[in-house]
Structure formats: C-alpha cells, structure tokens
Write a protein that holds these residues in place. Structure first.
Motif, PDB file in Angstrom:
ATOM      1  N   TYR A  22     -41.109  40.562  39.188  1.00 61.27           N
ATOM      2  CA  TYR A  22     -41.883  39.319  39.178  1.00 61.27           C
ATOM      3  C   TYR A  22     -42.644  39.155  40.498  1.00 61.27           C
ATOM      4  N   GLY A  23     -41.962  39.442  41.606  1.00 63.11           N
ATOM      5  CA  GLY A  23     -42.623  39.365  42.898  1.00 63.11           C
ATOM      6  C   GLY A  23     -43.698  40.418  43.055  1.00 63.11           C
ATOM      7  N   TYR A  26     -46.930  39.408  41.571  1.00 66.96           N
ATOM      8  CA  TYR A  26     -47.705  38.504  42.429  1.00 66.96           C
ATOM      9  C   TYR A  26     -48.427  39.286  43.524  1.00 66.96           C
ATOM     10  N   ALA A  29     -51.389  40.681  41.953  1.00 68.01           N
ATOM     11  CA  ALA A  29     -52.411  39.650  41.769  1.00 68.01           C
ATOM     12  C   ALA A  29     -53.191  39.418  43.058  1.00 68.01           C
ATOM     13  N   VAL A  64     -52.472  32.124  48.860  1.00 70.96           N
ATOM     14  CA  VAL A  64     -51.069  32.479  48.607  1.00 70.96           C
ATOM     15  C   VAL A  64     -50.186  31.252  48.758  1.00 70.96           C
ATOM     16  N   VAL A  67     -50.825  28.935  45.747  1.00 67.18           N
ATOM     17  CA  VAL A  67     -50.236  29.433  44.497  1.00 67.18           C
ATOM     18  C   VAL A  67     -48.728  29.212  44.477  1.00 67.18           C
ATOM     19  N   ILE A  68     -48.059  29.613  45.547  1.00 62.99           N
ATOM     20  CA  ILE A  68     -46.589  29.561  45.569  1.00 62.99           C
ATOM     21  C   ILE A  68     -46.087  28.120  45.609  1.00 62.99           C
ATOM     22  N   GLY A 137     -55.249  38.010  38.068  1.00 61.13           N
ATOM     23  CA  GLY A 137     -54.020  37.660  38.766  1.00 61.13           C
ATOM     24  C   GLY A 137     -53.084  36.873  37.863  1.00 61.13           C
ATOM     25  N   TYR A 138     -53.664  35.994  37.072  1.00 65.20           N
ATOM     26  CA  TYR A 138     -52.875  35.243  36.089  1.00 65.20           C
ATOM     27  C   TYR A 138     -52.238  36.199  35.085  1.00 65.20           C
ATOM     28  N   GLY A 141     -49.203  37.789  36.442  1.00 62.94           N
ATOM     29  CA  GLY A 141     -48.071  36.862  36.420  1.00 62.94           C
ATOM     30  C   GLY A 141     -47.410  36.787  35.063  1.00 62.94           C
TER      31      GLY A 141
END
Length: 289
Positions: A22-23, A26, A29, A64, A67-68, A137-138, A141
């Motif tokens: 998962y990371g 990102y 992305a 970044v 987003v986070i 990028g989406y 994810g």
C-alpha cells in the motif's frame, strides 16, 4: 469466476521493518507525478508560463503532506468517525489502508494554495497544472486497496467472467477497486491529458478534472459495497456518491465560468499567443542567419 489472489500486504520485511505494498503504491503515485510533470512543462502553453522542474519538486513536498493528512482525516470524518473515536490510535495506522480520496483532494487543494502563495503563482494556474497528474496516482492507490483486499464490490452474478470471490466472503462480488482504478483513474487520465495538451481558459482543466472525477466516481460506486447509504430526494445513494455530487455541481459551474471569456482568461490567452508569436519570430530569424 475469479478468486482474489490475496497477496501478502507486506512487500518487504527486514527484521522489524515492514514495507507494505500500500505504501509502495503511494510512492509510485508520487513518482509518476514528477515524471508526468516534467513532460507537461515541455508543452508549449505550459512552458510559456515559466514552469520549472524545481516547481514540480517543491509542489510534490506540499502535495504529499496534503494527500496523507487530508486523505486520512477524510477517512476518519467522512467514513469511520465512530470507529476511530473508539480507537483513536488507529488513526495513525495508515499502512493498513483507509485513505479518502475526497479528503485527500481537499488536503491537496489547501496545500497547493499554500504553495501558490509562497511561489507567488496564480492558484488557478497551479490547479490546471496538477490536474492531469492526479488520476494515475489515484489508480495506483486503488491497486493498493486491491492488494489489501479492501473495498469489496457489491454482489455479482456468478456468470460474470470477472466476478471474484473476495477474501472472507463466500459469494462472488465485483472487483470494485479494479473498476475504480480503470475508470476513475486510467480513463480519466487519458481524457484529461488529451484535453490539457492545448491551451485552455484559466481553470478549465482543473474544473474538468473535478467534474469528470465526480461523474466517474458516482458511476463506479454502483459496483462497490457502500460504507453507508443515505436518502437523497427519495433516492438511496452511497457515501461516495453523496460526496461526488458537490464535485459535479461545482466543477460544472467552474467549467462554464472558465469558458465565459472573463477578462482574466482573455489576458492569459493573449499572453500565451504573444509568447508563441515571439518564439516563432525568433526561430525564423535564426533560420535566416
């Protein structure tokens, strides 16, 4: 029917250190943001506004954070507030997944506002520049969601060739993260990238992104198990659809405004044409020499 591959969410484990897929999605992305941004600054109408590689790197840092922080807070507020109120420490467990795109979008918009002020850039130009860089990028994810076997789809017919048995379920469902990666991500990127290759009125590209994403997300939500549903003018819609409706309305209104030929938009178009004309004259002069 297909069976979810259910891969290990941990891509690399070195002692106590675990790196999750998962990371890594990102990171992918963010990397594509930089790569596409550097292609974009070579487009004539973008180069005329003076965008540089340093701008992209600087925006990435702000993006970044947006987003986070925005994505996680959006997940908490929009989707799972009671759960996180009862388990507040889980708010920080981002490696387990659980990031809201709508929250992330708000976070990025705020981050870009702060960057635009620092860089003394027009905010609409910033939104227009980054809009085509977001969809892929989406999509990355959503692939991360699929690997984490998050966001299972609604019940699907067993006759559907790509219906999938999801981990923990005994009936076929739609692989909704894949739908969203392809429709909300890849398809939206193709349309927006082609649209943004030519000079458009200021804010048109950003408004087009907001409108199209809202429409795409509203559609793909029909195949995803809703986090919760609400009644809206007698119609039952999911949380994601409810959050997408304002995007469609606001995006469409901004798109109409952008094409209304305001003096500001005319000034941008004139400046671009003057720059393009000056470059053409310079090339002709060099050719004569």
């Amino acid at each position: 029917m297909l069976i979810h591959p259910n891969p290990d969410p941990v891509a690399i484990k070195i002692g106590f250190l675990s790196i999750h897929w998962y990371g890594l999605m990102y990171l992918l992305a963010f990397a594509q943001f930089v790569a596409l941004g550097r292609i974009r600054i070579r487009q004539a109408h973008i180069a005329a506004l003076g965008w540089t590689k340093e701008d992209i790197d600087d925006m990435l840092f702000y993006g970044v954070l947006g987003v986070i922080l925005g994505g996680r807070l959006g997940e908490v507020v929009f989707y799972q507030l009671p759960h996180f109120m009862a388990n507040p420490l889980e708010i920080f467990a981002v490696w387990k997944g659980g990031m809201s795109f709508h929250g992330g979008l708000i976070g990025v918009m705020i981050a870009m506002y702060l960057w635009a002020r620092k860089a003394k850039r027009n905010l609409a130009d910033v939104y227009d520049f980054i809009a085509p860089l977001v969809p892929l990028g989406y999509a990355a994810g959503r692939i991360g969601n699929f690997i984490n076997h998050e966001l299972p789809g609604r019940v699907a017919s067993a006759d559907l060739p790509w219906a999938m048995i999801w981990p923990g379920l005994d009936h076929p469902v739609h692989p909704s993260p894949i739908y969203q990666a392809l429709v909300d991500g890849v398809l939206l990127f193709i349309i927006l990238w082609l649209f943004s290759r030519k000079q458009r009125p200021r804010l048109a590209v950003g408004a087009m992104f907001v409108t199209l994403y809202g429409c795409a997300r509203f559609f793909t939500e029909y195949f995803r198990t809703p986090d919760y549903e609400v009644s809206f003018f007698g119609l039952t819609i999911s949380a994601g659809q409810m959050l997408s409706l304002p995007m469609i309305a606001v995006g469409a209104a901004l798109l109409v405004w952008a094409y209304s030929k305001t003096p500001e938009n005319k000034a941008v178009e004139i400046a671009f044409k003057n720059t393009a004309t000056a470059k053409q004259k310079s090339k002709k002069q060099k050719a004569r020499k």
